[in-house]
Design an enzyme around this catalytic site. Sequence first.
Site, short mmCIF file in Angstrom:
data_model
loop_
_atom_site.label_atom_id
_atom_site.label_comp_id
_atom_site.label_asym_id
_atom_site.label_seq_id
_atom_site.Cartn_x
_atom_site.Cartn_y
_atom_site.Cartn_z
N VAL A 1 2.04 -3.93 -3.60
CA VAL A 1 2.90 -4.96 -4.17
C VAL A 1 2.90 -4.78 -5.68
O VAL A 1 1.85 -4.70 -6.31
CB VAL A 1 2.41 -6.37 -3.81
CG1 VAL A 1 3.34 -7.42 -4.42
CG2 VAL A 1 2.34 -6.55 -2.30
N CYS A 2 4.10 -4.67 -6.25
CA CYS A 2 4.27 -4.57 -7.70
C CYS A 2 3.51 -3.36 -8.24
O CYS A 2 3.67 -2.25 -7.74
CB CYS A 2 3.83 -5.88 -8.35
SG CYS A 2 4.32 -6.05 -10.09
N SER A 3 2.64 -3.55 -9.23
CA SER A 3 1.94 -2.42 -9.85
C SER A 3 0.90 -1.79 -8.95
O SER A 3 0.30 -0.77 -9.31
CB SER A 3 1.29 -2.87 -11.16
OG SER A 3 0.37 -3.92 -10.93
#
Length: 323
Positions: free
Chosen positions: A105-107
């Site tokens: 998720v995300c970074s």
Amino acid sequence: MLTKIVCLVLPGTAPFEFGVICEVFGIDRSAMGGPAFDFHVATADPGPVMSSLGFTMDIRNDLSIADDADLVAVPAHLIGTETVDERYLDVVRAAADRGAWVLSVCSGAFVLAQAGILDGRRATTHWMHTDRLARRFPKIDVDPDVLFVQDGKIVTGAGTAAGIDAALHIVRVEHGAAAANVVARRMVVPPQRDGGQSQYILSPVPERRADSFAEVTDWMLEHLDEDLTVDQLARKALMSSRTFARRFRADLGTTPAAWLNRQRILRAQQLLEQTDDGLEHVARAAGFGTAAVMRHHFLKVLQTTPTAYRRTFSCRDDEAMAG
């Protein structure tokens, strides 16, 4: 079947994205007809782990608990030029090697990238980080626009709330649309946003326009079995066809045709799970017209056929056995 999930907690883990994974996979929803997972959180050195917001989380499991996980999830964390602890990378590599699901998720995508499992694959992350990901890892085909990407059993989600979409997508693939809908309803979020939708709205949306599209999309859902054209929908919204198409994409992040197609797939999934209607009847009710057309869209979007989907997720057999 997806059973055991382990969420990795790195130093600097972002609380929201961590919470998304816990919310989707960590709550027993079997009483509501949803899934119950064997959920764990783990870190390299058990004990206090500093979050990205400066408070600590007490994590008791070490990484060995992920050795047999069906899904290893990596939430967002503070990113810099330093490399990730090799122990986390080994867990991610081992999961990919044995064919388990891997979700970022995300970074969190930077952890998967450093582990090397995204090389030669398509992936995404938060749009603020996509250029950085592409520069640092040129072997990855980085898509900066989409909500999430599935490449094999590796799913990379975009920023923040797109992690919900990515996680629900895995639940849907493994446990069916009805199970994913239970989770979404409990979380009070849309049960399905296609991974190909845009990460961000291109222009500000006046409140009235959002209201008018809510009315139109509700009407579209009530008439999925009909041949709906952009001209017809534009008249319903009191707009020209060109204005309707442009504003629909700006508001909802996808075209009217793509939105309709996704809703029809969802309707077909529900009918295949919950009824014993024939494929031709399901195809007509969902708006595909014929079983052959429905099969084409199932293969393209879900990588399975309607028959195989029903065999895997039908509730009718369970009801028959219960009776």
